[in-house]
Design a protein around this motif. Structure first.
Motif, PDB file in Angstrom:
ATOM      1  N   ARG A  23      45.993  38.455  41.873  1.00  0.00           N
ATOM      2  CA  ARG A  23      45.360  38.721  40.579  1.00  0.00           C
ATOM      3  C   ARG A  23      45.244  37.473  39.708  1.00  0.00           C
ATOM      4  O   ARG A  23      46.152  36.628  39.677  1.00  0.00           O
ATOM      5  CB  ARG A  23      46.155  39.776  39.808  1.00  0.00           C
ATOM      6  N   ASN A  67      33.662  45.932  41.363  1.00  0.00           N
ATOM      7  CA  ASN A  67      33.879  44.748  40.518  1.00  0.00           C
ATOM      8  C   ASN A  67      35.357  44.377  40.484  1.00  0.00           C
ATOM      9  O   ASN A  67      36.212  45.123  40.941  1.00  0.00           O
ATOM     10  CB  ASN A  67      33.310  44.984  39.115  1.00  0.00           C
ATOM     11  N   HIS A  68      35.607  43.190  39.924  1.00  0.00           N
ATOM     12  CA  HIS A  68      36.961  42.627  39.998  1.00  0.00           C
ATOM     13  C   HIS A  68      37.917  43.127  38.914  1.00  0.00           C
ATOM     14  O   HIS A  68      39.090  42.745  38.913  1.00  0.00           O
ATOM     15  CB  HIS A  68      36.900  41.093  40.005  1.00  0.00           C
ATOM     16  N   LEU A  69      37.446  43.995  38.012  1.00  0.00           N
ATOM     17  CA  LEU A  69      38.299  44.454  36.906  1.00  0.00           C
ATOM     18  C   LEU A  69      39.511  45.248  37.411  1.00  0.00           C
ATOM     19  O   LEU A  69      39.361  46.226  38.135  1.00  0.00           O
ATOM     20  CB  LEU A  69      37.476  45.345  35.960  1.00  0.00           C
ATOM     21  N   CYS A  81      42.073  40.501  36.776  1.00  0.00           N
ATOM     22  CA  CYS A  81      41.069  40.750  37.812  1.00  0.00           C
ATOM     23  C   CYS A  81      41.595  40.438  39.201  1.00  0.00           C
ATOM     24  O   CYS A  81      42.584  39.711  39.364  1.00  0.00           O
ATOM     25  CB  CYS A  81      39.796  39.983  37.507  1.00  0.00           C
ATOM     26  N   ALA A 202      32.148  39.697  40.086  1.00  0.00           N
ATOM     27  CA  ALA A 202      33.279  39.000  39.460  1.00  0.00           C
ATOM     28  C   ALA A 202      32.852  38.411  38.118  1.00  0.00           C
ATOM     29  O   ALA A 202      31.783  38.733  37.583  1.00  0.00           O
ATOM     30  CB  ALA A 202      33.801  37.916  40.394  1.00  0.00           C
TER      31      ALA A 202
END
Ligand code: Q0Z
Length: 287
Positions: A23, A67-69, A81, A202
């Motif tokens: 992360r 998505n990277h959230l 993320c 991202a």
């Protein structure tokens, strides 16, 4: 400020930290740039507006693309993320003629190999949104590339996937924004891949720093459009006759206040949430 986490990157107005192996923490500052120069004066809450908007769009587009959230921090400006393997291209979608797209069109009649109708004017809407990849320049400006050059960098199959995904994301957000009086003229995405090779959106999504936002009520093709967020800053800088080299000028209070109000207005129009509510509980943008 995060404590005891490694700082691994700086953008002009953002910082990137490593939380652990899997992360990252993306922190949006209140710094503002204009004519590619970061100014000495900050715009209070700008980083929170941009982080809140990104998180809003990640939540709304999760069925278009992963998505990277991972989480939105209570400070409202920091996004946890997933750490990804980033693709080495910038994925740009243009719905209108502006910026480097306009320059390339004036010079060649094309943008990134897309043939376009003759006699388009500055700021004209394009017949269809187009995908115009660019290289990631370490310093200076990203350079538009052809789809063959992009395919050489990421592979033909991955390129087809990021093109279709980028266009789908743009159509979704541009339609949503248009219904709320904001034209998203163009936007830039960064994608990565996860451990399984899946494509993941991202970085930031449809913020005024990654996109051109224009007020729809004053849209008039044939000239450059005022920026939804930065126009007061640009007008003030132009009034000084500043040569647009570093360092930039300090901004007077009314320019700061007016600019902050424009960022908040963009947030509130697009999310249909009050920015005060976001500050109390950032996760409201995810619901
Ligand atoms: C984003 C950047 C910033 C400096 C790397 N999820 C991710 N996984 C791996 N790498 C990245 C991301 Cl978002 C990544 N950047 C751009 C952002 C400061 C550079 F805030 N670089």
């Amino acid at each position: 400020m995060p404590e005891a986490v490694a700082h691994i990157g700086s953008g002009k107005v953002r910082e990137l930290y490593a939380l652990d192996e899997d992360r990252l923490l993306l922190v949006a500052s209140d710094r503002i740039s204009t004519f590619d120069v970061v100014l000495p004066t900050e715009i209070p809450d700008k980083g929170r507006v941009l982080t809140g908007l990104s998180a809003f769009w990640f939540a709304r587009t999760a069925d278009v693309c992963a998505n990277h959230l991972v989480a939105l921090r209570p400070d409202g400006r920091s996004l946890e993320c997933k750490r990804l393997e980033m693709l080495p291209i910038e994925c740009v979608v243009r719905g209108y003629l502006a910026g480097s797209g306009s320059k390339d069109y004036q010079a060649t009649g094309e943008i990134c190999g897309h043939a376009l109708p003759p006699a388009l004017r500055e700021s004209d809407r394009l017949p269809e949104p187009i995908f115009t990849p660019a290289t990631k320049a370490q310093t200076g400006h990203d350079e538009n590339i052809t789809r063959d050059q992009a395919a050489a960098l990421v592979g033909a199959d991955r390129l087809a996937e990021v093109e279709a995904t980028s266009l789908a994301l743009y159509r979704f957000a541009a339609d949503h924004a248009a219904e709320r009086g904001i034209i998203i003229a163009d936007t830039k995405f960064e994608f990565g891949t996860d451990a399984e090779g899946g494509l993941v959106l991202a970085d930031e999504a449809f913020t005024p720093d990654s996109s051109r936002f224009w007020p729809a009520d004053s849209y008039e093709p044939g000239r450059g459009q005022p920026s939804f967020d930065k126009q007061f800053v640009r007008d003030y800088c132009e009034s000084l006759g500043w040569d647009k080299t570093d360092p930039g000028p300090e901004l007077p209070e009314q320019v700061v206040t007016g600019t902050r109000a424009r960022y908040v207005e963009a947030f509130e129009r697009l999310t249909e949430l009050s920015f005060g509510r976001y500050l109390e509980d950032p996760e409201t943008v995810l619901r």
